[in-house]
Each structure stands twice: as C-alpha cells, then as structure tokens.
Design an enzyme around this catalytic site. Structure first.
Site, PDB file in Angstrom:
ATOM      1  N   LYS A  78     -13.133   4.041  -1.133  1.00  0.00           N
ATOM      2  CA  LYS A  78     -13.352   2.709  -1.719  1.00  0.00           C
ATOM      3  C   LYS A  78     -14.547   2.820  -2.649  1.00  0.00           C
ATOM      4  O   LYS A  78     -15.566   3.425  -2.290  1.00  0.00           O
ATOM      5  CB  LYS A  78     -13.629   1.660  -0.627  1.00  0.00           C
ATOM      6  N   CYS A 118      -2.130   0.811  10.055  1.00  0.00           N
ATOM      7  CA  CYS A 118      -1.395  -0.459  10.130  1.00  0.00           C
ATOM      8  C   CYS A 118      -1.409  -1.232   8.812  1.00  0.00           C
ATOM      9  O   CYS A 118      -2.395  -1.170   8.092  1.00  0.00           O
ATOM     10  CB  CYS A 118      -1.993  -1.335  11.231  1.00  0.00           C
ATOM     11  N   PRO A 119      -0.322  -1.933   8.471  1.00  0.00           N
ATOM     12  CA  PRO A 119       0.920  -2.076   9.250  1.00  0.00           C
ATOM     13  C   PRO A 119       1.887  -0.897   9.130  1.00  0.00           C
ATOM     14  O   PRO A 119       2.905  -0.865   9.814  1.00  0.00           O
ATOM     15  CB  PRO A 119       1.550  -3.339   8.650  1.00  0.00           C
ATOM     16  N   GLY A 120       1.597   0.067   8.263  1.00  0.00           N
ATOM     17  CA  GLY A 120       2.457   1.258   8.286  1.00  0.00           C
ATOM     18  C   GLY A 120       2.992   1.715   6.935  1.00  0.00           C
ATOM     19  O   GLY A 120       3.890   2.550   6.876  1.00  0.00           O
ATOM     20  N   GLY A 121       2.428   1.205   5.848  1.00  0.00           N
ATOM     21  CA  GLY A 121       2.925   1.585   4.515  1.00  0.00           C
ATOM     22  C   GLY A 121       2.827   3.078   4.235  1.00  0.00           C
ATOM     23  O   GLY A 121       3.741   3.673   3.647  1.00  0.00           O
ATOM     24  N   ASP A 146      -6.532   5.780   5.099  1.00  0.00           N
ATOM     25  CA  ASP A 146      -6.687   4.617   4.213  1.00  0.00           C
ATOM     26  C   ASP A 146      -7.596   3.576   4.876  1.00  0.00           C
ATOM     27  O   ASP A 146      -7.400   2.375   4.720  1.00  0.00           O
ATOM     28  CB  ASP A 146      -5.281   4.039   3.937  1.00  0.00           C
ATOM     29  N   SER A 168       0.822  -1.218   0.000  1.00  0.00           N
ATOM     30  CA  SER A 168       0.000   0.000   0.000  1.00  0.00           C
ATOM     31  C   SER A 168       0.848   1.255   0.000  1.00  0.00           C
ATOM     32  O   SER A 168       0.381   2.327  -0.364  1.00  0.00           O
ATOM     33  CB  SER A 168      -0.862   0.075   1.256  1.00  0.00           C
TER      34      SER A 168
HETATM   35  N1  SAM Z   1      -2.306   2.371   4.761  1.00  0.00           N
HETATM   36  C1  SAM Z   1      -1.959   1.118   5.424  1.00  0.00           C
HETATM   37  C2  SAM Z   1      -0.609   0.695   4.953  1.00  0.00           C
HETATM   38  O1  SAM Z   1      -0.102   1.260   3.985  1.00  0.00           O
HETATM   39  O2  SAM Z   1      -0.016  -0.191   5.572  1.00  0.00           O
HETATM   40  C3  SAM Z   1      -2.962   0.037   5.135  1.00  0.00           C
HETATM   41  C4  SAM Z   1      -4.291   0.347   5.723  1.00  0.00           C
HETATM   42  S1  SAM Z   1      -5.419  -0.974   5.589  1.00  0.00           S
HETATM   43  C5  SAM Z   1      -5.948  -0.877   3.964  1.00  0.00           C
HETATM   44  C6  SAM Z   1      -6.793  -0.385   6.483  1.00  0.00           C
HETATM   45  C7  SAM Z   1      -6.524  -0.234   7.968  1.00  0.00           C
HETATM   46  O3  SAM Z   1      -7.595   0.538   8.493  1.00  0.00           O
HETATM   47  C8  SAM Z   1      -6.525  -1.549   8.735  1.00  0.00           C
HETATM   48  O4  SAM Z   1      -5.288  -1.703   9.388  1.00  0.00           O
HETATM   49  C9  SAM Z   1      -7.662  -1.406   9.740  1.00  0.00           C
HETATM   50  O5  SAM Z   1      -7.338  -1.919  11.022  1.00  0.00           O
HETATM   51  C10 SAM Z   1      -7.821   0.096   9.804  1.00  0.00           C
HETATM   52  N2  SAM Z   1      -9.147   0.558  10.226  1.00  0.00           N
HETATM   53  C11 SAM Z   1     -10.349   0.243   9.705  1.00  0.00           C
HETATM   54  N3  SAM Z   1     -11.340   0.866  10.400  1.00  0.00           N
HETATM   55  C12 SAM Z   1     -10.719   1.608  11.346  1.00  0.00           C
HETATM   56  C13 SAM Z   1     -11.171   2.487  12.351  1.00  0.00           C
HETATM   57  N4  SAM Z   1     -12.460   2.720  12.532  1.00  0.00           N
HETATM   58  N5  SAM Z   1     -10.253   3.093  13.136  1.00  0.00           N
HETATM   59  C14 SAM Z   1      -8.926   2.856  12.982  1.00  0.00           C
HETATM   60  N6  SAM Z   1      -8.436   2.024  12.036  1.00  0.00           N
HETATM   61  C15 SAM Z   1      -9.323   1.416  11.231  1.00  0.00           C
END
Ligand code: SAM
Length: 360
Positions: free
Chosen positions: A305, A220-223, A276, A187
C-alpha cells in the site's frame, strides 16, 4: 527524437516523473520532466536530440514501477489542421522505417477518452498513409517497432515509436481483463493482471500449473484465492473474515482463521505465496523477507500500500532493503519486480521469484 513519453495512472505523474528522472540521471542522460497533475502521462524532454531513443532502449519498461508504457517521441504536434491531420504526422515519423504496428492512443483520463472514437476512425487513413511512406509495413509484424500516436488533446499529439521487445503488448499499456461473474471480489482482477504481467505467457502453464500449493494471506472474501483455485491450485486462505462459500465448496481451499503475520504453513511445499493484507508496506515486506529466508515459497506476489507522500522514494527503499536482506541471508539468486498495475489504486504489486535458475 527528443522526448520520452510515459503513460501512467492519473494522479501518479509525480512518481512517474521522479522515477524517470532518477533513471535517466543514472545513465547520464540530461533532460527535464514536463508533467501536469492528472494528465496520466509524463514527458521527459532530453537536452540532446536522439537521447530519447537511448532511454527507450536502455531502460527496461519492466524495471519502471510507475510507467505502463513508454515511447520515444518527436516534438509535440500542435494545431493539426482538421482538413489534413495525416500529413504532418507522417512527416514527423519519417525517420521511422518498417514499423510492425500502429497504435493511435490517448492518456487514461476521462477527458482524453472522449477522443477515443476519433482515434479509432483516424487509425484507418493514417495506417494507409504510413504504409505508403514506408514507415509501416504492409503486414503487422510483432518483432518490429510500434508506432505510437498519442492524442493528448484535440489536434495535439505526440508521435514516435517503441521497441517491440521493450514495450507493453497492450494498447495504452492497459490489459483488458474480464471480471468473472462468480469471482468473490473485484480485487480478483489485481492478481489476474499480476500473473499476466509478471509471468511470461510461455511459462504460465508451468509456473501456474494445476496441483501447486499456495498460501493467500489476507484472503477474504476470496478474490485472489479464486484466481489460484481456477488454475487448479490448493490454497491455504488465511484471514479472520468470512470466505466465499462457493470457493470453499471446491474442496481446494482450507480456511485458517489466523493472523497472517503469525501464520506458519503446516506443510512446507508451498509454491505460491500471495498477500493482499492492508498494512504498513514495510511490515508486509518484512513478512515476505522472513518467509523467503525460511524457504517457505518459490514465488510470491504481494501488494504494498502506498504512503501519501514520497511514494516513489518509499517503495524504492523498501525494494532495495529487500534485495539487501535476501542477499545477506544467502539468497543471491532471485528475481524481484514491482509495477503499479492498471487494477492497482494506491498500491503497487511486487513479484519475488526465488532461485529461478533451479527451474519451476
Ligand atoms: N485479496 C482479497 C480478495 O481478493 O478478496 C481482498 C483482501 S482485503 C484487501 C484485505 C484482507 O486482509 C481483509 O480481509 C482483512 O481481514 C485481511 N487482513 C488484514 N490484516 C490481517 C492480518 N493481520 N491477518 C490476516 N488477515 C488480515
């Protein structure tokens, strides 16, 4: 020229077609779209010769969500003779004079990619012939039009040109980005591409500078956090999941195990908000609007999305509502842009810059 050629992601031809139809109608330019599922391109065929150039001039590529690149094109060249494909192409480009670059391309599909070897080799004799005919300058010039020759099948090509100030700088509209070996997720490329796309090169040093504070919702995970950290920023990473340890060890990241929809930044000196979270697009938009109204960031990049159906309609509605809400709440000076980036799949990326006139 009669056709406007638009490159898009395979599977998004309908959205790209709906968008160009809508935009051409706004300009009172008549025509119809020609598209096939998974071809990764759309043709808008104008009723009147010359109108394709008007569209290519009047519609800013940056304002189109689903088109990665566009150019005004002549009638499709079919059955180009194997013995001499160059001459018919040079003839079809006779009205183009002193272009600054030649791109021999294919749509972004696996089948078309098989032609890419041919395209590379073919560029050499074609370039020479276009220089001889006067369509192409001897030396590359970034301020002059770009000639596009797009092979959609063997011996079949659309040829035409784009204007350098209204064209993607990338071949086929696709930036080539390298995935860093230590990035926590793929990501990461989405935010990297978003920064390159939305922030002009000569402003990146200021607007993406070291020392800025950022919030990453759904980190998470931090991209995405990785992209902010690598530019020297300090990041509040909000997510209930686990963050990459190396990122945490940089000392630039504070991890908040919290709900991104309820999180309030403890300090109000945030420059970048990125988000994200996989959620309903309207819910994400409302969240960003609330942050904007509270004045909690200066620039934001977030993903929406895409729904399964009416994707163009839904995204345009969300963006229109966002504009209305910001204006109603006294934020008149903002810049809002949205793109289906190469690294986006079933989502689009939005950039919102509040009060750009007040500087960085
Ligand atoms: N941008 C991240 C990366 O590059 O690693 C990837 C993000 S991933 C697509 C979506 C993240 O949103 C997940 O880790 C999920 O736990 C988090 N998430 C979804 N709903 C959330 C919420 N209400 N509050 C905080 N985090 C949320």
């Amino acid at each position: 020229m009669i056709n406007l050629f638009l490159f898009c992601r395979a599977g998004y031809e309908k959205e790209c077609a709906a968008e160009i139809q809508h935009r051409a109608a706004e300009l009172d330019i008549g025509g119809f779209v020609k598209t096939n599922n998974n071809d990764a391109y759309v043709i808008f065929q104008c009723f009147q010769d010359g109108d394709a150039e008007l569209l290519a001039k009047k519609i800013s590529l940056d304002s189109l969500i689903f088109a990665r690149q566009m150019f005004a094109a002549a009638q499709l060249l079919k059955s180009l003779p194997e013995a001499d494909r160059v001459s018919p192409i040079v003839d079809a480009l006779s009205e183009v004079s002193k272009a600054g670059e030649l791109r021999v391309e294919t749509p972004d599909t696996n089948e078309a990619k098989e032609l890419s070897n041919f395209c590379r080799k073919f560029t050499v004799p074609l370039r020479q012939a276009l220089k001889r005919s006067g369509s192409l300058l001897e030396k590359e010039n970034p301020k002059r039009p770009i000639i596009h020759v797009c092979f959609v099948a063997s011996g079949t090509a659309y040829v035409g040109y784009s204007l350098s100030h209204n064209s993607s700088p990338h071949y086929r509209g696709i930036p080539r980005l390298k995935m860093a070996a230590d990035a926590p997720s793929r990501s990461t490329l989405k935010l990297d591409e978003a920064f390159i796309h939305f922030i002009p090169k000569d402003e990146q040093e200021q607007r993406l500078r070291s020392g800025l504070n950022a919030v990453d919702l759904g980190a998470c995970p931090g991209g995405w956090t990785y992209q902010l950290v690598r530019r020297g920023m300090f990041v509040a990473a909000v997510d209930n999941g686990p963050m990459n340890e190396d990122l945490m060890n940089t000392g630039q990241v504070k991890h908040y195990m919290a709900d991104g929809f309820r999180f309030e930044p403890p300090r109000k000196n945030i420059y970048w908000l990125v988000c994200d979270m996989v959620e309903k697009p309207s819910r994400v938009a409302e969240l960003i609007e609330a942050w904007a109204i509270n004045g909690w960031f200066k620039e934001a990049i977030f993903n929406l999305k895409l729904p399964m159906k009416s994707r163009y309609k839904e995204v345009s509605q969300i963006l229109a509502t966002m504009q209305e809400i910001l204006t109603e709440n006294g934020i008149e000076d903002f810049h809002l842009a949205c793109k289906h980036l190469y690294h986006d799949r079933d989502e689009v990326t939005v950039h919102l810059w509040l009060r750009p006139e007040t500087g960085f």
